[in-house]
Write an enzyme that holds these catalytic residues in place. Structure first.
Site: not given
Length: 316
Positions: A231, A279
């Site tokens: 993350r 991502h």
């Protein structure tokens, strides 16, 4: 009457999810979140970055099912009642995709992919010295489903793999370290750091200058390398940028950032020693994952705990 299934997604095309859920559970009358949608009978939401305030508009809401491995996008919200269950995605397809990306990045750094691509642009033919995988110490931060799968696949290629987790774990055939007391030993034996941690209050900003400086300096690649597909909130981005610029880190591969999409003016785009991906390490595929969501809903309605049921206090 069976409660309805709402698809609450931002940043992805929701139509594929709607088609797949409609085929699997037509009795739940799946619908998309949007203007004019009748939300009065919604009991479950399949969500990724759902619109702000959505969950407080659902009077019958029982559970939210994340369409990705992470749930920090849900835990930081203030529109989810305390009795609503949250389930994170655990699925072989998602796990396999994450390991693919992690192995790809480790191999690209190890096999000097950036240097060879530069040589190709210059039409320069030169074979560089190449150490064996067995000479490289890879460290995996996070020994959940994702970390253990990546560790096994990297070990199968011959890398010397060890793992670190917040709490002790015994994994057959894997050198493990745990907690604050084990972190320094883990970092000191790590040439390439692969980060697959969840984002929790304890891990927020854990990738900082002190951590980077603790990595091994005697490895065969001439400096430590950081790979983060966990993350964006795990990394102190000012420290990461400075470490890449001043040589504290030799290189990095970063798939996640605190602000996404990564702004066009971000200096990370222009760093020659940093690979940026959007991502994209583990894309969620409706055909692969919708069945897991449906199975989790069925387990909850039987009074069972599905795989991935989140402990809100732990953050995963």
């Amino acid at each position: 009457m069976t409660g309805r299934l709402l698809i609450g997604i931002s940043g992805w095309d929701p139509e594929g999810w709607l088609r797949r859920f409609t085929a699997l559970v037509p009795e739940r009358r799946p619908l998309l979140a949007g203007p004019g949608a009748d939300l009065s009978e919604v009991t479950h939401v399949a969500a990724w970055q759902a619109p702000a305030g959505l969950f407080s508009r659902l009077p019958r809401l029982e559970a939210i099912l994340s369409l990705g491995a992470g749930v920090d996008h849900l835990l930081k919200r203030d529109d989810i009642a305390g009795d609503v269950k949250i389930v994170r995605m655990i699925d072989p397809d998602l796990t396999g995709r994450m390991s693919e990306w992690s192995v790809w990045q480790v191999l690209d750094h190890h096999r000097q992919g950036r240097l060879y691509r530069d040589q190709q642009v210059r039409a320069h033919w030169y074979e560089m010295a190449q150490p064996a995988a067995s000479a490289v110490r890879v460290g995996i931060m996070g020994l959940g489903v994702l970390g253990l799968d990546a560790a096994a696949k990297l070990a199968s290629l011959g890398f010397r793999v060890a793992g670190w987790s917040r709490t002790p774990k015994q994994v057959g055939g894997l050198e493990t370290h745990a907690g604050a007391e084990g972190l320094s030993r883990f970092l000191a034996r790590t040439d390439i750091l692969v980060v697959l941690l969840p984002l929790t209050p304890e891990t927020d900003g854990i990738l900082d200058r002190a951590l980077f400086e603790g990595l091994a300096r005697d490895g065969v690649h001439g400096g430590p390398i950081v790979i983060n597909a966990g993350r964006g909130g795990l990394q102190n981005e000012a420290d990461l940028l400075a470490a890449l610029e001043d040589g504290t880190l030799k290189a990095a591969s970063i798939d996640v950032f605190r602000t996404e999409p990564l702004p066009a003016e971000s200096p990370f785009w222009g760093l020659a020693n940093c690979t940026v991906t959007p991502h994209a390490a583990a894309s969620s595929d409706p055909d692969a994952l919708a069945g897991q969501v449906v199975a989790s809903i069925a387990a909850l309605e039987r009074g069972e705990a599905p795989a991935g049921l989140v402990d809100r206090l732990r953050g995963y």
